[in-house]
Design a protein around this motif. Sequence first.
Motif, PDB file in Angstrom:
ATOM      1  N   ASN A  37      10.730  -2.419   9.339  1.00 50.14           N
ATOM      2  CA  ASN A  37       9.617  -1.726   8.685  1.00 50.14           C
ATOM      3  C   ASN A  37       8.530  -2.737   8.316  1.00 50.14           C
ATOM      4  OD1 ASN A  37      10.351  -3.024   6.229  1.00 50.14           O
ATOM      5  ND2 ASN A  37      11.814  -1.401   5.771  1.00 50.14           N
ATOM      6  N   SER A  38       7.472  -2.253   7.669  1.00 53.41           N
ATOM      7  CA  SER A  38       6.319  -3.117   7.411  1.00 53.41           C
ATOM      8  C   SER A  38       6.633  -4.225   6.406  1.00 53.41           C
ATOM      9  CB  SER A  38       5.135  -2.286   6.905  1.00 53.41           C
ATOM     10  OG  SER A  38       5.448  -1.660   5.669  1.00 53.41           O
ATOM     11  N   LYS A  55       7.531  -6.583  -1.558  1.00 55.21           N
ATOM     12  CA  LYS A  55       6.884  -5.276  -1.499  1.00 55.21           C
ATOM     13  C   LYS A  55       5.625  -5.181  -2.354  1.00 55.21           C
ATOM     14  CE  LYS A  55      11.164  -2.785  -0.455  1.00 55.21           C
ATOM     15  NZ  LYS A  55      12.048  -1.642  -0.816  1.00 55.21           N
ATOM     16  N   ARG A  81      -1.386  -2.621   4.605  1.00 56.46           N
ATOM     17  CA  ARG A  81      -0.065  -2.096   4.230  1.00 56.46           C
ATOM     18  C   ARG A  81      -0.095  -1.480   2.845  1.00 56.46           C
ATOM     19  NH1 ARG A  81       5.090  -6.033   3.578  1.00 56.46           N
ATOM     20  NH2 ARG A  81       4.225  -6.257   1.472  1.00 56.46           N
ATOM     21  N   GLU A  82      -0.824  -2.125   1.929  1.00 57.86           N
ATOM     22  CA  GLU A  82      -0.927  -1.615   0.557  1.00 57.86           C
ATOM     23  C   GLU A  82      -1.684  -0.284   0.537  1.00 57.86           C
ATOM     24  OE1 GLU A  82      -0.368  -1.778  -3.643  1.00 57.86           O
ATOM     25  OE2 GLU A  82       0.596  -2.737  -1.905  1.00 57.86           O
ATOM     26  N   LYS A 119      -1.822   1.952   2.938  1.00 61.89           N
ATOM     27  CA  LYS A 119      -0.935   2.992   3.467  1.00 61.89           C
ATOM     28  C   LYS A 119       0.146   3.364   2.461  1.00 61.89           C
ATOM     29  CE  LYS A 119      -1.501   1.659   8.314  1.00 61.89           C
ATOM     30  NZ  LYS A 119      -0.829   1.104   9.526  1.00 61.89           N
ATOM     31  N   LYS A 120       0.653   2.363   1.721  1.00 66.74           N
ATOM     32  CA  LYS A 120       1.699   2.642   0.736  1.00 66.74           C
ATOM     33  C   LYS A 120       1.181   3.501  -0.403  1.00 66.74           C
ATOM     34  CE  LYS A 120       3.118  -0.548  -2.163  1.00 66.74           C
ATOM     35  NZ  LYS A 120       3.769  -1.707  -2.778  1.00 66.74           N
TER      36      LYS A 120
END
Length: 267
Positions: free
Chosen positions: A94-95, A119, A263-264, A266-267
């Motif tokens: 995963n990312s 994370k 990534r942040e 999208k999270k």
Amino acid sequence: MDIEQLKQYILCYSLNNCPLGNQGFNRVLIQLMGYLGHGKSSLINSCKYALHDKEFTTHAASGSADGGLTTVRNAYPLTHTITMVDNRGCATLNSFETGEFYTQLANFVPLNTGVEWTKEFDDVLNRLEDSDIEPNFSDIIVPVYVYSVKREIADNEVAELKTFLKTCRDLTGIFPIIVLTHKTSGPFSKFRDIFEGMGAEEIFSVENYTQEDNLKTLGRHLQFLNLIHKVLLNVNFRMSEERNPRKERAERKKFLHKFFHEREVKK
């Protein structure tokens, strides 16, 4: 080259002998990546066994097929110039896991330190900034992706893995060398075709030496020596053009900032 010529080439290899000299680099890191228990640690043991031709020794502790033991980015020198780097196996690619691999390939993670799937965005940025206290400009990293033919690749994994491998290429300038392990336990030719479809340029199929099965044979020794030799040929090719280690590190840092920001979001 025969087996003795391969050994001598590897043992005597120096970045000083590259077409334009070392250009500020002094070490080749063979960075292993892959899923849990796919044979990364066993590959290191096998390469050291083939190169140094001593009794088989377990340098890197290996786990079972369903769960690896490595949790630290351990370094295992092959020569003064060449070092193999073990890695914590991922579970899903995963990312968070790929982000850790990208940070390593960009040379922002010290060797022999624990591997965590970071994370929190602030933790990631702090880590990048901390790495600038003692920045490492002098390593050339060659990515090696290890995959066991005992494990099927799901259709939805292919696109993700293809993107991951291409990003590794963009970061290092070298497309990851694919090592298919447990070649006698599955249809390795099927996996060869799959990885070729992802753009892989170099694919090796091997049966690692183990504590239970370490009878030396010419064919197995040549597998591992040819793998190391291919790594060095890729290094030579990249070193045939002018390099700027500091500038390249800065570009890799820009990539990481962009990756973790996206990534942040999208999270």
